[in-house]
Motif scaffolding. Structure first.
Motif, short mmCIF file in Angstrom:
data_model
loop_
_atom_site.label_atom_id
_atom_site.label_comp_id
_atom_site.label_asym_id
_atom_site.label_seq_id
_atom_site.Cartn_x
_atom_site.Cartn_y
_atom_site.Cartn_z
N ASP A 208 0.83 -1.21 0.00
CA ASP A 208 0.00 0.00 0.00
C ASP A 208 0.86 1.26 0.00
N VAL A 209 1.95 1.23 0.77
CA VAL A 209 2.86 2.38 0.81
C VAL A 209 3.58 2.52 -0.54
N ILE A 210 4.03 1.41 -1.10
CA ILE A 210 4.67 1.44 -2.42
C ILE A 210 3.71 2.02 -3.46
N TYR A 211 2.47 1.59 -3.41
CA TYR A 211 1.47 2.09 -4.37
C TYR A 211 1.31 3.60 -4.25
N ALA A 212 1.17 4.10 -3.02
CA ALA A 212 0.99 5.54 -2.83
C ALA A 212 2.18 6.32 -3.38
N ILE A 213 3.38 5.83 -3.12
CA ILE A 213 4.58 6.52 -3.58
C ILE A 213 4.67 6.51 -5.10
N THR A 214 4.46 5.35 -5.71
CA THR A 214 4.63 5.24 -7.16
C THR A 214 3.54 5.99 -7.91
N LYS A 215 2.38 6.16 -7.32
CA LYS A 215 1.29 6.91 -7.97
C LYS A 215 1.33 8.39 -7.63
N GLY A 216 2.28 8.79 -6.77
CA GLY A 216 2.36 10.19 -6.39
C GLY A 216 1.19 10.65 -5.55
N ARG A 217 0.63 9.73 -4.79
CA ARG A 217 -0.54 10.06 -3.97
C ARG A 217 -0.14 10.15 -2.50
N SER A 218 -0.90 10.93 -1.76
CA SER A 218 -0.66 11.04 -0.32
C SER A 218 -1.07 9.74 0.36
N PHE A 219 -0.45 9.46 1.49
CA PHE A 219 -0.80 8.24 2.22
C PHE A 219 -2.26 8.25 2.66
N GLU A 220 -2.73 9.40 3.15
CA GLU A 220 -4.10 9.45 3.66
C GLU A 220 -5.12 9.19 2.54
N SER A 221 -4.79 9.59 1.30
CA SER A 221 -5.73 9.33 0.20
C SER A 221 -5.79 7.85 -0.16
N CYS A 222 -4.81 7.09 0.31
CA CYS A 222 -4.78 5.63 0.08
C CYS A 222 -5.20 4.88 1.35
N ASN A 223 -5.87 5.58 2.26
CA ASN A 223 -6.38 4.97 3.51
C ASN A 223 -5.27 4.45 4.40
N ILE A 224 -4.12 5.10 4.36
CA ILE A 224 -3.03 4.79 5.30
C ILE A 224 -3.04 5.88 6.35
N ASP A 225 -3.57 5.58 7.52
CA ASP A 225 -3.76 6.59 8.55
C ASP A 225 -2.53 6.78 9.43
N ILE A 226 -1.78 5.70 9.66
CA ILE A 226 -0.66 5.71 10.60
C ILE A 226 0.57 5.10 9.94
N VAL A 227 1.71 5.76 10.09
CA VAL A 227 2.99 5.18 9.69
C VAL A 227 4.02 5.54 10.75
N GLY A 228 5.12 4.82 10.77
CA GLY A 228 6.25 5.21 11.60
C GLY A 228 7.14 6.14 10.80
N ARG A 229 7.56 7.24 11.41
CA ARG A 229 8.44 8.18 10.73
C ARG A 229 9.04 9.14 11.75
N PHE A 230 10.01 9.92 11.29
CA PHE A 230 10.60 10.94 12.14
C PHE A 230 9.72 12.18 12.10
N PRO A 231 9.35 12.72 13.25
CA PRO A 231 8.51 13.93 13.26
C PRO A 231 9.25 15.12 12.65
N ASP A 232 8.50 15.98 11.97
CA ASP A 232 9.10 17.24 11.55
C ASP A 232 9.05 18.23 12.71
N HIS A 233 9.57 19.43 12.48
CA HIS A 233 9.67 20.42 13.57
C HIS A 233 8.30 20.76 14.14
N ASP A 234 7.33 20.97 13.26
CA ASP A 234 5.99 21.36 13.73
C ASP A 234 5.34 20.24 14.54
N GLU A 235 5.50 19.00 14.10
CA GLU A 235 4.91 17.87 14.83
C GLU A 235 5.58 17.69 16.17
N ALA A 236 6.90 17.87 16.22
CA ALA A 236 7.61 17.74 17.49
C ALA A 236 7.10 18.76 18.49
N GLN A 237 6.82 19.97 18.01
CA GLN A 237 6.29 21.01 18.90
C GLN A 237 4.85 20.72 19.28
#
Length: 278
Positions: A208-237
């Motif tokens: 599902d993640v590969i599909y979203a990336i290869t189609k240039g689509r956002s994760f949320e538009s592909c019904n991927i609500d949660i992933v593991g990742r490094f927070p950006d500055h705004d999320e950390a705050q």
């Protein structure tokens, strides 16, 4: 796109390779050692057959290949399905093992595009591996994603409509012992997983993640609500969390109204510090 799958040592990895080939991507598997190639003989034979079919159907060549070296500049996506070959090892021992593996790859000259997407499977094991990866290659932090098939399984079990409250979602917070916390329960569930646990859910989460990336689509538009990742500055705050380690995060915070309320519980049980790696 070109997809590289590192150390395809379980069914989920094989199924991810098959689905990627049948989706029209060029797929390579990284098997560096000769003894590993012998063990992977059946995997190589099967993917070779499917690759030849795709070559014929699409009028291309070399849809499938086996890579031994560590020059990966041509790959758009690098997938690390699971490195957890010794599931009885503690999280700290696993983190040390993964760090040694990645350090060895680095010392051998491992290189890849900074634009390449790095996808880790294996739930909390993927969180640990992603954390170690970015100690060796910190410039790839923004490209790292960890899939969470345990969360996806809870969506399948409990429904995907947030109007059906109380929302019950599961999050892995430790690899060994395997621990899962839920949004609507006080107790912590303990499980034991290995390389072959829940292979369909694992491969679907990665695909599902590969599909979203290869189609240039956002994760949320592909019904991927949660992933593991490094927070950006705004999320950390916003969430008052560190930017220095990956954690389960919503792909679009406003679409996951319960996450902010749940985060203190997630932080309480988060286990990376016990790996001695932070």
């Amino acid at each position: 796109m070109q997809v590289l799958i590192l150390r395809p040592n379980n069914y989920a990895a094989r199924a991810t390779a098959v689905r990627s080939l049948e989706s029209g991507h060029r797929v390579a598997i990284h098997i560096p050692e000769e003894n590993d190639r012998v063990k992977a003989k059946n995997v190589i034979e099967e993917l070779t057959i499917i690759g030849r079919e795709q070559d014929r159907n699409r009028g291309v060549q070399d849809s499938f290949s086996v890579v031994r070296g560590v020059s990966w500049q041509d790959f758009d996506i690098i997938v690390v399905p699971s490195l957890d070959v010794l599931s009885e090892k503690s999280d700290q021992e696993y983190a040390t093992m993964v760090n040694k593996l990645f350090t060895s790859m680095y010392e051998k000259g491992c290189s890849f595009s900074l634009e390449a997407h790095i996808i880790f499977g294996s739930n909390y094991g993927g969180i640990i591996a992603a954390n170690e990866w970015c100690k060796i290659w910190p410039d790839s932090r923004k490209q790292v994603v960890v899939t969470c098939s345990i969360f996806s399984a809870s969506v399948k079990s409990n429904g995907s409509d947030e109007r059906d409250f109380p929302v019950s979602r599961d999050f892995p917070v430790s690899r060994n012992p395997g621990k899962i916390i839920s949004t609507d329960k006080l107790e912590v569930k303990e499980e034991r997983w290995n390389l072959e646990s829940f292979p369909h859910l694992e491969q679907k989460s990665m695909c599902d993640v590969i599909y979203a990336i290869t189609k240039g689509r956002s994760f949320e538009s592909c019904n991927i609500d949660i992933v593991g990742r490094f927070p950006d500055h705004d999320e950390a705050q916003q969430f008052m969390i560190t930017q220095d380690e990956p954690i389960w995060l919503p792909t679009l915070p406003e679409n996951v109204s319960w996450f902010s309320e749940f985060l203190p519980k997630l932080n309480k049980y988060w286990n990376l510090k016990s790996c001695g790696r932070t």
